[in-house]
Design a protein around this motif. Structure first.
Motif, short mmCIF file in Angstrom:
data_model
loop_
_atom_site.label_atom_id
_atom_site.label_comp_id
_atom_site.label_asym_id
_atom_site.label_seq_id
_atom_site.Cartn_x
_atom_site.Cartn_y
_atom_site.Cartn_z
N GLN A 1 14.21 4.29 6.51
CA GLN A 1 13.00 3.69 5.94
C GLN A 1 12.27 4.60 4.96
N LEU A 2 12.35 5.90 5.15
CA LEU A 2 11.60 6.82 4.30
C LEU A 2 12.48 7.70 3.43
N GLY A 3 13.77 7.74 3.72
CA GLY A 3 14.67 8.58 2.95
C GLY A 3 14.53 10.06 3.25
N VAL A 4 14.01 10.37 4.44
CA VAL A 4 13.77 11.76 4.82
C VAL A 4 14.71 12.13 5.96
N LEU A 5 15.37 13.27 5.83
CA LEU A 5 16.27 13.75 6.86
C LEU A 5 15.50 14.63 7.83
N LEU A 6 15.50 14.24 9.10
CA LEU A 6 14.85 15.01 10.15
C LEU A 6 15.93 15.78 10.88
N LEU B 1 6.42 7.18 -0.07
CA LEU B 1 5.02 6.85 -0.36
C LEU B 1 4.52 5.65 0.46
N LEU B 2 5.44 4.93 1.10
CA LEU B 2 5.05 3.83 1.98
C LEU B 2 4.45 4.34 3.29
N LEU B 3 4.63 5.63 3.56
CA LEU B 3 4.07 6.24 4.77
C LEU B 3 2.60 6.58 4.50
N THR B 4 1.76 5.57 4.65
CA THR B 4 0.32 5.78 4.47
C THR B 4 -0.20 6.59 5.66
N LYS B 5 -1.44 6.99 5.60
CA LYS B 5 -2.01 7.76 6.71
C LYS B 5 -2.02 6.95 8.00
N ASP B 6 -2.30 5.65 7.90
CA ASP B 6 -2.26 4.79 9.10
C ASP B 6 -0.84 4.68 9.64
N PRO C 1 0.83 -1.20 0.00
CA PRO C 1 0.00 0.00 0.00
C PRO C 1 0.87 1.26 0.00
N ILE C 2 0.45 2.23 -0.79
CA ILE C 2 1.15 3.51 -0.79
C ILE C 2 0.17 4.61 -0.42
N ARG C 3 0.70 5.74 -0.07
CA ARG C 3 -0.12 6.86 0.37
C ARG C 3 -1.05 7.32 -0.75
N GLU C 4 -2.28 7.60 -0.34
CA GLU C 4 -3.26 8.09 -1.31
C GLU C 4 -2.90 9.51 -1.74
N ALA C 5 -3.34 9.86 -2.91
CA ALA C 5 -3.08 11.20 -3.43
C ALA C 5 -3.84 12.24 -2.61
#
Length: 138
Positions: free
Chosen positions: A69-74, A36-41, A8-12
């Motif tokens: 896991q998400l490739g995002v730098l915090l 995009l693997l970070l769905t709302k849930d 599942p991927i995040r909805e538009a």
């Protein structure tokens, strides 16, 4: 050969409501679609996990997991104007195609709530950046 199970991927987002460039990312064959693997849930679970952070090491671990896991730098850094409260910290997610505008606001807000509940993490964060005047290590 086993049939592949669709991930599942995040909805538009609604048109015009976000600047995530989700469609552009999906159209790029070389694009990193981990975000995009970070769905709302999954985002709700991540926010709940962030709010249970109890130490500086735990915060660093969550930062690393988000990046892996998400490739995002915090990034969490002190403001140039000084840190008197948690509001004196700059908390932001690095720009990333596919990263929803709401997520860009929700994750830093959850971290801020966590830090307000755990000021010892803020002190450790500042100490790690030598802002509390720790003597130099030889």
């Amino acid at each position: 050969m086993q049939p592949s199970i669709p991930v599942p991927i995040r909805e538009a987002c609604p048109p015009g409501a976000c600047t995530c460039e989700r469609e552009k990312l999906l159209g790029d064959p070389n694009g990193d679609t981990r975000i995009l693997l970070l769905t709302k849930d999954q985002e709700k679970k991540l926010i709940a996990r962030i709010e249970t952070i109890s130490s500086y090491d735990d915060l660093k671990h969550v930062q690393e997991r988000i990046h892996d896991q998400l490739g995002v730098l915090l990034q969490i850094s002190p403001s140039v104007h000084g840190v008197r409260t948690v509001r004196g910290l700059t908390i932001q997610l690095g720009p990333r195609p596919g990263l929803c505008r709401k997520t860009q606001q929700a994750i830093p807000a959850a971290i801020r709530r966590c830090l307000e509940q755990n000021p010892h993490i803020v002190y450790a964060l500042l100490d790690a950046q030598d802002l509390l005047g720790a003597p130099p290590q030889s």
